[in-house]
Design an enzyme around this catalytic site. Structure first.
Site, PDB file in Angstrom:
ATOM      1  CG  HIS A 167      45.782   6.362 -31.228  1.00 55.57           C
ATOM      2  ND1 HIS A 167      46.768   7.320 -31.171  1.00 55.57           N
ATOM      3  CD2 HIS A 167      46.215   5.332 -30.458  1.00 55.57           C
ATOM      4  CE1 HIS A 167      47.756   6.871 -30.422  1.00 55.57           C
ATOM      5  NE2 HIS A 167      47.448   5.674 -29.970  1.00 55.57           N
ATOM      6  CB  THR A 189      33.169  -2.145 -23.612  1.00 56.83           C
ATOM      7  OG1 THR A 189      31.909  -2.798 -23.432  1.00 56.83           O
ATOM      8  CG2 THR A 189      34.164  -3.109 -24.251  1.00 56.83           C
ATOM      9  CE  LYS A 212      26.839 -15.068  -7.997  1.00 56.11           C
ATOM     10  NZ  LYS A 212      26.631 -16.312  -7.272  1.00 56.11           N
TER      11      LYS A 212
END
Length: 182
Positions: free
Chosen positions: A116, A162, A180
């Site tokens: 939002h 993210t 890794k």
């Protein structure tokens, strides 16, 4: 451009407008079918017809979502072949979710494509999520808007993703970071 195209485009979408009523109608349809899936005996022969109904017949017979599931905008999702989703998947799919072939998704995973506006919380801002081929998403992972998880990648249990994940890598943590190459 209809409301679903607007959501996928990343344009600001005001949920208080009359045009958003069509999105609410679709969300209600999805919630109803998900409820049916989630309250049916977990037998493939009983769940499969409901999954096909939910996805409008656009789910390959080699893919399976184990109940319970919660998907709000199934019309914005594509699931490839050989996909296995363990129980308790939550998809906030307004911005579009693509899951390619041979993806494994662990229990309690959340895939989110919308957020939002901080100034006007009635405004949605969406970004698509793409989970590429042969990816494994560990238990309890959260995939946030705009993320692409590269081919053959592994997302560790509990990771909060993210940013994009490179192909052939393992990421983990909050926020998820490179662990890794594989």
């Amino acid at each position: 451009m209809d409301i679903f195209e607007q959501l996928k485009s990343g344009a600001d979408v005001d949920m208080s407008t009359p045009e958003y009523a069509e999105a609410i109608k679709h969300m209600t349809y999805c919630a109803n079918i998900c409820f049916q899936i989630n309250t049916t005996a977990p037998l493939p022969e009983q769940i499969r017809p409901l999954e096909e109904q939910l996805f409008g017949g656009h789910i390959d017979p080699t893919s399976y979502l184990m109940p319970p599931v919660q998907i709000d905008f199934v019309c914005q999702m594509t699931i490839g072949k050989g996909v296995f989703v363990n129980h308790s998947l939550t998809c906030m799919a307004a911005g579009g979710i693509t899951i390619d072939d041979n993806v494994m998704i662990g229990p309690n995973v959340r895939i989110v494509t919308d957020n939002h506006d901080f100034g006007n919380r009635m405004v949605l801002r969406c970004k698509p999520v793409h989970i590429c081929r042969n990816t494994w998403i560990g238990v309890g992972a959260i995939i946030l808007p705009g993320v692409t998880i590269g081919e053959n990648a592994i997302v560790a249990a509990g990771a909060v993703v993210t940013k994009d994940v490179a192909p052939n890598t393992i990421v983990g943590g909050n926020p998820a970071k490179f662990i890794k190459a594989i």
